[in-house]
Design a protein around this motif. Sequence first.
Motif, short mmCIF file in Angstrom:
data_model
loop_
_atom_site.label_atom_id
_atom_site.label_comp_id
_atom_site.label_asym_id
_atom_site.label_seq_id
_atom_site.Cartn_x
_atom_site.Cartn_y
_atom_site.Cartn_z
N ALA A 6 -37.25 -40.38 -2.04
CA ALA A 6 -37.13 -39.75 -3.35
C ALA A 6 -35.68 -39.35 -3.63
O ALA A 6 -35.20 -39.47 -4.77
CB ALA A 6 -38.04 -38.53 -3.44
N LEU A 7 -34.97 -38.89 -2.62
CA LEU A 7 -33.56 -38.53 -2.80
C LEU A 7 -32.71 -39.75 -3.11
O LEU A 7 -31.74 -39.66 -3.88
CB LEU A 7 -33.03 -37.82 -1.54
N LEU A 8 -33.07 -40.89 -2.51
CA LEU A 8 -32.32 -42.11 -2.81
C LEU A 8 -32.54 -42.56 -4.25
O LEU A 8 -31.64 -43.11 -4.89
CB LEU A 8 -32.74 -43.23 -1.85
N GLY B 135 -26.48 -37.48 -10.31
CA GLY B 135 -25.03 -37.51 -10.37
C GLY B 135 -24.36 -36.52 -9.44
O GLY B 135 -23.14 -36.36 -9.46
N LYS B 136 -25.16 -35.84 -8.62
CA LYS B 136 -24.62 -34.86 -7.68
C LYS B 136 -25.01 -35.24 -6.26
O LYS B 136 -25.95 -35.99 -6.03
CB LYS B 136 -25.16 -33.47 -8.00
N CYS B 137 -24.28 -34.68 -5.33
CA CYS B 137 -24.57 -34.90 -3.91
C CYS B 137 -25.81 -34.09 -3.53
O CYS B 137 -25.92 -32.91 -3.85
CB CYS B 137 -23.38 -34.49 -3.05
N SER B 138 -26.74 -34.74 -2.88
CA SER B 138 -27.97 -34.08 -2.44
C SER B 138 -27.85 -33.71 -0.97
O SER B 138 -27.33 -34.49 -0.16
CB SER B 138 -29.18 -35.00 -2.65
N GLN B 139 -28.35 -32.52 -0.63
CA GLN B 139 -28.31 -32.06 0.75
C GLN B 139 -29.68 -31.52 1.14
O GLN B 139 -30.28 -30.73 0.42
CB GLN B 139 -27.25 -30.97 0.94
N LEU C 160 -28.47 -33.60 6.12
CA LEU C 160 -28.18 -34.92 5.55
C LEU C 160 -27.64 -34.74 4.14
O LEU C 160 -28.29 -34.14 3.28
CB LEU C 160 -29.45 -35.77 5.53
N SER C 161 -26.43 -35.27 3.92
CA SER C 161 -25.82 -35.28 2.59
C SER C 161 -25.87 -36.71 2.05
O SER C 161 -25.47 -37.65 2.76
CB SER C 161 -24.38 -34.78 2.65
N ILE C 162 -26.35 -36.87 0.82
CA ILE C 162 -26.49 -38.19 0.21
C ILE C 162 -25.69 -38.22 -1.09
O ILE C 162 -25.87 -37.36 -1.96
CB ILE C 162 -27.97 -38.52 -0.08
#
Length: 458
Positions: free
Chosen positions: A115-117, A122-126, A143-145
């Motif tokens: 889901a995070l992928l 437009g922001k970094c997900s952690q 994990l930072s994506i």
Amino acid sequence: MPEKTREELEQELQDLRDRLSVAEETLQAIRQGEVDALVVSGPEGDQIFTLQSADEPYRLFVEQMQEGAATVTSDGMLLYCNRRLAELLQRNLETVIGSNFKQYLNPAERPLFQALLQQDTGKCSQREFCLIARDQTEIPIALSINKLTIENVIIHCLIITDLTEYKRQKKIVAAEKLARSIFEQVADAIVVCDQRGIIIRTSMATQELCGKNPILQPFDQVFLLIFCSSDIREDNNRIYSAFPTSGHPFSIATILNGETFQGVEVVFGREDGQEFHLLLSGRALLNSKNQIQGCVVTLTNITSRKQSEKALQESQERFRRAVLYSPIPIMLHAEDGEVLQINQAWTELTGYTHQDIPAIADWTQKAYGTRQALVRATIDQLYGFNQPIGEGEYTIITRNGSTRIWDFYSAPLGKLNDGRRMVISTALDVTLRKQAELELQQAKSRFPTQAWELRQGN
């Protein structure tokens, strides 16, 4: 040197232009990073010269960083990863690249990762996840994506931070906070001293007990403890009773010299005149080399308990004296037949002492003779009653052989500490009353005869 024709000059000019065009294209390719190496022909043959582009330091940084780094496609396939990520997974770098990153996550967390992928914020997900290493070890990670688009191709950059040490430290801090909270809020006074006997840490109850802040003060000056009785000391896993007598002062040096105390009763006289009864427990604190680094002492306040015990003892003593000096005969006896106590009135009227009748069997044998079995059966029934009962009148045989008539009453007194039921039996000596009643009956029986004789005489 013969002059060149126009055609030859034009051809030479064209060759120069071609060479210039090739040189400019080569420089342009080098500038744009499209060339990794140059092959140069020389007297010693062809030589290869590699070009170091501006992003080379960044590549080295990514390879040597302590965090795992990777690029993945939108479905999680690993396009690239550094050696640190391969080390976390306990796998070869070559086998990790080309695999799907989701297979290294806890199965329950894979939907969240996907889901995070797919999200487009437009922001970094952690998020925190759990990696599964080759040996099935679970590794907590942060994990930072970050989503990137390169030449119309969407890729995701991952930064994987190992949280194992952070989690361990967090647990240690939490455990320390819990221990500190317990230490500070425990009801007993707990004192920690250094090698010199100086107080370095205490519970909140300690300050309440001593009435002041004891930190950095010598233990023996803050707590003037006196042993109030011979007691038990524990040493080298053995318990023995070699202990200072009552009135001997306690010194913290005994614990710092290796002595261990467990539940020893002491008296603490505070500066304001208040006196406290305490149970002292203490043990030396050892380092990894079994060297004494200090000690910890626990002081349990039993003042209220001692006051209750004293009040109970005084109450029991009053009851004992009331039984002992009562003008009516009293016996205390247990359901196993033991005579616990008889009072002075019992002894004075029967002549029997406690030594003469230590058991109900002895009493019934001496006082009832041939009727002892019948009386004993009646007494045995008393232990099952839960209310007072009047047993009636019995004729007893005294020590000197005379007889007396007693009217018995009994009542349950609950259980002894060992669980045996106890009964109190009292007796009213009605011997004189019975004699008077008998004489009155005899007088009444003689009265008609005397009256007839008087009438005949007249």
